[in-house]
Design a protein around this motif. Structure first.
Motif, PDB file in Angstrom:
ATOM      1  N   ASP A  40       0.860  -1.174   0.000  1.00  9.79           N
ATOM      2  CA  ASP A  40       0.000   0.000   0.000  1.00  9.79           C
ATOM      3  C   ASP A  40       0.896   1.224   0.000  1.00  9.79           C
ATOM      4  O   ASP A  40       1.583   1.504   0.981  1.00  9.79           O
ATOM      5  N   GLN A  42       1.089   5.004   0.081  1.00 10.04           N
ATOM      6  CA  GLN A  42       0.283   6.178   0.378  1.00 10.04           C
ATOM      7  C   GLN A  42       0.900   7.430  -0.221  1.00 10.04           C
ATOM      8  O   GLN A  42       2.109   7.642  -0.129  1.00 10.04           O
ATOM      9  N   ASN A  62      -4.479   6.275  -1.456  1.00 10.10           N
ATOM     10  CA  ASN A  62      -3.849   4.983  -1.218  1.00 10.10           C
ATOM     11  C   ASN A  62      -3.679   4.305  -2.567  1.00 10.10           C
ATOM     12  O   ASN A  62      -4.655   4.010  -3.244  1.00 10.10           O
TER      13      ASN A  62
END
Length: 159
Positions: A40, A42, A62
């Motif tokens: 993930d 960000q 995200n």
């Protein structure tokens, strides 16, 4: 009587790639995996205010990325497609994550996003091992699209 809690095993979270051949949806299950590491990523904004001790961090989005490694198999549609695109970069493919424990066979909970695939060169690995297919998928969409996946027809439907 209450249901007993059970673990969700890795093979119950299925991944499909839409190879988009001929303009039609063509979801192929990703199998024979050695690794499928989801990350993930960000996108953040950290202002540098001079009048606060600890500056806040704001998450703007995200994004996802996937690094994969899998054994190559003959007569496997996905493997043949990956080998044919070995020297290409940023190939658009849709990735669908299917939560097989949630829903029915014709309507499992799922999410889908457009990714850009870049394959690495074929790797012979060690003697006596299959050829390895390796690469990276970088999420192009700004977020996942949630919906349902029909495992019999291999079709994704937006919620």
């Amino acid at each position: 009587m209450a249901d007993t809690e059970e673990p969700i095993w890795g093979d119950e979270l299925e991944d499909y790639m839409d190879l988009g051949q001929g303009g039609a949806e063509s979801n192929v299950k990703v199998t024979n995996l050695l690794s499928w590491e989801s990350g993930d990523d960000q996108v953040t904004y950290e202002p540098s205010y001079i009048d606060v001790k600890v500056a806040p961090t704001y998450v703007l989005a995200n994004k996802g990325s996937i690094d994969y490694e899998k054994d190559a198999y003959k007569n496997n549609e996905l493997d043949a497609w990956l080998i044919a695109h070995e020297d290409e970069t940023n190939i658009p493919v849709k990735v669908t994550r299917v939560f097989t424990w949630d829903g029915e066979k014709t309507a499992h909970k799922a999410k889908q996003a457009l990714f850009l695939l870049t394959s690495k060169q074929l790797d012979k690995g060690s003697q006596g091992e299959p050829v390895k297919l390796k690469g990276t998928l970088s999420m192009k969409d700004s977020s996942w699209t949630h919906g349902k996946f029909d495992a019999t027809t291999k079709k994704f439907t937006k919620a």
